[in-house]
Structure formats: structure tokens, C-alpha cells
Design a protein around this motif. Structure first.
Motif, PDB file in Angstrom:
ATOM      1  N   GLN A  21       0.990  -1.137  -0.085  1.00  0.00           N
ATOM      2  CA  GLN A  21      -0.032   0.161   0.079  1.00  0.00           C
ATOM      3  C   GLN A  21       0.901   1.214   0.088  1.00  0.00           C
ATOM      4  OE1 GLN A  21      -3.334  -0.309  -0.129  1.00  0.00           O
ATOM      5  NE2 GLN A  21      -2.992  -2.247  -0.088  1.00  0.00           N
ATOM      6  N   ARG A  22       0.270   2.529  -0.426  1.00  0.00           N
ATOM      7  CA  ARG A  22       1.105   3.465  -0.442  1.00  0.00           C
ATOM      8  C   ARG A  22       1.840   3.829   0.793  1.00  0.00           C
ATOM      9  NH1 ARG A  22       2.703   8.227  -0.855  1.00  0.00           N
ATOM     10  NH2 ARG A  22       2.100  10.144  -2.203  1.00  0.00           N
ATOM     11  N   LEU A  25       5.379   2.491   1.956  1.00  0.00           N
ATOM     12  CA  LEU A  25       6.646   3.045   1.208  1.00  0.00           C
ATOM     13  C   LEU A  25       7.463   3.827   2.182  1.00  0.00           C
ATOM     14  CD1 LEU A  25       5.377   4.380  -2.342  1.00  0.00           C
ATOM     15  CD2 LEU A  25       6.249   2.035  -1.729  1.00  0.00           C
ATOM     16  N   TYR A  62       9.474   9.286  -5.651  1.00  0.00           N
ATOM     17  CA  TYR A  62       7.976   8.824  -5.901  1.00  0.00           C
ATOM     18  C   TYR A  62       7.223   9.340  -4.562  1.00  0.00           C
ATOM     19  CZ  TYR A  62       3.533   6.365  -6.994  1.00  0.00           C
ATOM     20  OH  TYR A  62       2.398   6.228  -7.254  1.00  0.00           O
ATOM     21  N   TRP A  63       7.982   8.858  -3.489  1.00  0.00           N
ATOM     22  CA  TRP A  63       7.253   9.081  -2.176  1.00  0.00           C
ATOM     23  C   TRP A  63       7.044  10.644  -1.898  1.00  0.00           C
ATOM     24  CZ3 TRP A  63       4.002   7.368   1.285  1.00  0.00           C
ATOM     25  CH2 TRP A  63       4.019   8.261   2.643  1.00  0.00           C
ATOM     26  N   ARG A  68       6.908  11.026 -10.605  1.00  0.00           N
ATOM     27  CA  ARG A  68       5.715  10.132 -10.698  1.00  0.00           C
ATOM     28  C   ARG A  68       5.515   9.362 -12.025  1.00  0.00           C
ATOM     29  NH1 ARG A  68       2.293  10.727  -6.331  1.00  0.00           N
ATOM     30  NH2 ARG A  68       3.456  11.182  -4.728  1.00  0.00           N
ATOM     31  N   PRO A  71       4.331   3.388 -13.395  1.00  0.00           N
ATOM     32  CA  PRO A  71       2.790   3.059 -13.013  1.00  0.00           C
ATOM     33  C   PRO A  71       3.244   2.471 -11.487  1.00  0.00           C
ATOM     34  CG  PRO A  71       3.946   1.380 -14.402  1.00  0.00           C
ATOM     35  CD  PRO A  71       4.672   2.854 -14.350  1.00  0.00           C
ATOM     36  N   TRP A  72       2.086   2.618 -10.745  1.00  0.00           N
ATOM     37  CA  TRP A  72       1.927   1.990  -9.426  1.00  0.00           C
ATOM     38  C   TRP A  72       2.313   0.500  -9.384  1.00  0.00           C
ATOM     39  CZ3 TRP A  72       2.611   3.051  -4.482  1.00  0.00           C
ATOM     40  CH2 TRP A  72       1.996   1.943  -3.682  1.00  0.00           C
ATOM     41  N   LYS A  73       2.238  -0.295 -10.554  1.00  0.00           N
ATOM     42  CA  LYS A  73       2.709  -1.691 -10.478  1.00  0.00           C
ATOM     43  C   LYS A  73       3.931  -1.618 -10.457  1.00  0.00           C
ATOM     44  CE  LYS A  73       2.451  -5.351 -13.550  1.00  0.00           C
ATOM     45  NZ  LYS A  73       1.632  -6.315 -14.760  1.00  0.00           N
ATOM     46  N   SER A  74       4.868  -0.774 -10.981  1.00  0.00           N
ATOM     47  CA  SER A  74       6.188  -0.791 -10.794  1.00  0.00           C
ATOM     48  C   SER A  74       6.928  -0.467  -9.416  1.00  0.00           C
ATOM     49  CB  SER A  74       6.929   0.236 -11.940  1.00  0.00           C
ATOM     50  OG  SER A  74       6.807  -0.225 -13.027  1.00  0.00           O
ATOM     51  N   ILE A  75       6.107   0.524  -8.849  1.00  0.00           N
ATOM     52  CA  ILE A  75       6.596   0.838  -7.441  1.00  0.00           C
ATOM     53  C   ILE A  75       6.202  -0.292  -6.648  1.00  0.00           C
ATOM     54  CG2 ILE A  75       5.862   2.466  -5.537  1.00  0.00           C
ATOM     55  CD1 ILE A  75       7.658   3.558  -7.307  1.00  0.00           C
ATOM     56  N   ALA A  76       5.015  -0.955  -6.628  1.00  0.00           N
ATOM     57  CA  ALA A  76       4.690  -2.030  -5.986  1.00  0.00           C
ATOM     58  C   ALA A  76       5.480  -3.289  -5.939  1.00  0.00           C
ATOM     59  CB  ALA A  76       3.279  -2.530  -5.967  1.00  0.00           C
TER      60      ALA A  76
END
Length: 137
Positions: A21-22, A25, A62-63, A68, A71-76
Motif C-alpha cells: 500500500q502507499r 513506502l 516517488y514518495w 511520478r 505505474p504503481w505496479k512498478s513501485i509495488a
């Protein structure tokens, strides 16, 4: 004992990434030093040291909102891989000498393969940003 395969790495990475989840991070960034120390102390993971520093840099940017363009998928996926490395009791416990970090290295390698384009773009952005920022003496 079964051999750790790419399929196992994919399963573990997906499981970890799905949980991210965000808010995780910030917690991950707070544990950066512990993960980097663990990587330095392990033969199998040590070769990923530079990549892991770049991953942390990207998560940090990113945080804080300065980067930005991914994609969120890469951060996750990155967060999931790093959290997996931090867990000493994962698929192959890190305490097992000789093979304890094989699964960690497999998960990190798969993550790098999945987010390679995003990391390359981020590294170019970071380099350009640093070149444009005047050095303070």
C-alpha cells in the motif's frame, strides 16, 4: 529441497507486491539502511547493491512527489521485492548458510527484469536533474 525457480520468484514477488500500500513506502524507506546492510553481507544479493540503491532512490522520489512517471505496479513490485529481502523467514530462510539468499536474489532479479524500462527512465531523469542543479559549495 526443491530448487528455487523463476516461477517461485514470480509467485513470491506477486504475493508481496499485491500487499503493498502507499503507506508501506514510508516504512520501507525507513528500513533502507537495514536492507542495504543485509545486501552487503550476502554473497548472492551483493551484486544487486547498485540496483537496490537505485530502487530506493526511485521510491524516495516517488514518495516525495518529485518523480511520478511510472505505474504503481512498478513501485509495488520494487517495494514488494525489497520487503521480501528484508524478511529473514521467507521461502528459503536466510539463516540457511549457502542457499539462504538464493530466493531473495531470484526475487530481486525478476523484479529488475520487470521494471527495467522504468528504472532506466528514472536513472536518465535523475542524471538530467542532477546535471541541471548547480553544485553548492
Amino acid at each position: 529441497m526443491p530448487v528455487f525457480t523463476q516461477k517461485n520468484a514470480e509467485k513470491q514477488l506477486n504475493a508481496e507486491a499485491d500487499k503493498v500500500q502507499r503507506d508501506d513506502l514510508e516504512s520501507l524507506l525507513a528500513r533502507q539502511r537495514a536492507i542495504e546492510d543485509k545486501v552487503k553481507g550476502s554473497g548472492k544479493l551483493q551484486r544487486f547493491s547498485g540496483d537496490i540503491k537505485l530502487m530506493f532512490s526511485m521510491i524516495g522520489d516517488y514518495w516525495n512527489g518529485s518523480y511520478r512517471n511510472l505505474p504503481w505496479k512498478s513501485i509495488a513490485a520494487i517495494a514488494g521485492a525489497l520487503l521480501y529481502v528484508l524478511n529473514p523467514l521467507d521461502l528459503i530462510p536466510d539463516l540457511i548458510l549457502g542457499i539462504g539468499f538464493v530466493d531473495d536474489a531470484g526475487v530481486v532479479a525478476l523484479c529488475l527484469k520487470l521494471v527495467e524500462t522504468d528504472l532506466i527512465r528514472y536513472a536518465a531523469w535523475k542524471e538530467q536533474r542532477e546535471a541541471a542543479t548547480p553544485e553548492v559549495i
